[in-house]
Design a protein around this motif. Sequence first.
Motif, PDB file in Angstrom:
ATOM      1  N   TRP A 155       0.997  -0.920  -0.083  1.00  0.00           N
ATOM      2  CA  TRP A 155       0.118  -0.205   0.338  1.00  0.00           C
ATOM      3  C   TRP A 155       0.936   1.246  -0.045  1.00  0.00           C
ATOM      4  N   GLU A 156       0.289   2.363  -0.356  1.00  0.00           N
ATOM      5  CA  GLU A 156       0.880   3.809  -0.416  1.00  0.00           C
ATOM      6  C   GLU A 156      -0.214   4.682   0.964  1.00  0.00           C
ATOM      7  N   TYR A 157       0.110   5.709   1.057  1.00  0.00           N
ATOM      8  CA  TYR A 157      -0.805   6.030   2.122  1.00  0.00           C
ATOM      9  C   TYR A 157      -0.543   7.310   1.933  1.00  0.00           C
ATOM     10  N   ALA A 158      -1.164   8.354   2.010  1.00  0.00           N
ATOM     11  CA  ALA A 158      -1.576  10.073   1.860  1.00  0.00           C
ATOM     12  C   ALA A 158      -1.956  10.344   3.321  1.00  0.00           C
ATOM     13  N   TRP A 169     -10.056  12.475  -4.155  1.00  0.00           N
ATOM     14  CA  TRP A 169      -9.092  11.574  -3.888  1.00  0.00           C
ATOM     15  C   TRP A 169      -9.768  10.131  -4.617  1.00  0.00           C
ATOM     16  N   ASP A 215      -9.093   8.615  -8.046  1.00  0.00           N
ATOM     17  CA  ASP A 215      -7.755   8.324  -7.760  1.00  0.00           C
ATOM     18  C   ASP A 215      -7.314   7.266  -7.023  1.00  0.00           C
ATOM     19  N   TRP A 254      -8.047   6.118  -3.974  1.00  0.00           N
ATOM     20  CA  TRP A 254      -7.643   6.022  -2.299  1.00  0.00           C
ATOM     21  C   TRP A 254      -8.505   6.152  -1.283  1.00  0.00           C
ATOM     22  N   GLU A 255      -8.687   5.411  -0.491  1.00  0.00           N
ATOM     23  CA  GLU A 255      -9.440   4.625   0.255  1.00  0.00           C
ATOM     24  C   GLU A 255      -9.411   5.605   1.557  1.00  0.00           C
ATOM     25  N   LEU A 311      -5.322   8.670   4.130  1.00  0.00           N
ATOM     26  CA  LEU A 311      -5.462   7.710   3.199  1.00  0.00           C
ATOM     27  C   LEU A 311      -4.914   6.479   2.184  1.00  0.00           C
ATOM     28  N   LYS A 312      -5.443   5.057   2.166  1.00  0.00           N
ATOM     29  CA  LYS A 312      -4.726   4.574   1.596  1.00  0.00           C
ATOM     30  C   LYS A 312      -4.888   3.968  -0.812  1.00  0.00           C
ATOM     31  N   ARG A 313      -4.108   2.853  -0.893  1.00  0.00           N
ATOM     32  CA  ARG A 313      -4.864   2.488  -2.183  1.00  0.00           C
ATOM     33  C   ARG A 313      -3.037   2.316  -2.557  1.00  0.00           C
TER      34      ARG A 313
END
Length: 57
Positions: free
Chosen positions: A9-12, A28, A31, A33-34, A52-54
Amino acid sequence: MTESARRTWEYATIPLLIHNTKAILDSWGVDGWELVTVLSGPGGGDQLVAYLKRPTS
């Protein structure tokens, strides 16, 4: 190991404006993002921060 166990995962983290929260999160989400959670910002008050994560590609 299953595929879901190997997923990375990547996070924001993003600041949320109280009067525009839905539009910001919708933008978001388009794009991929969850939303994981929303917490009070470090300054307190009405400032919110969305986490957020995706999945990575």
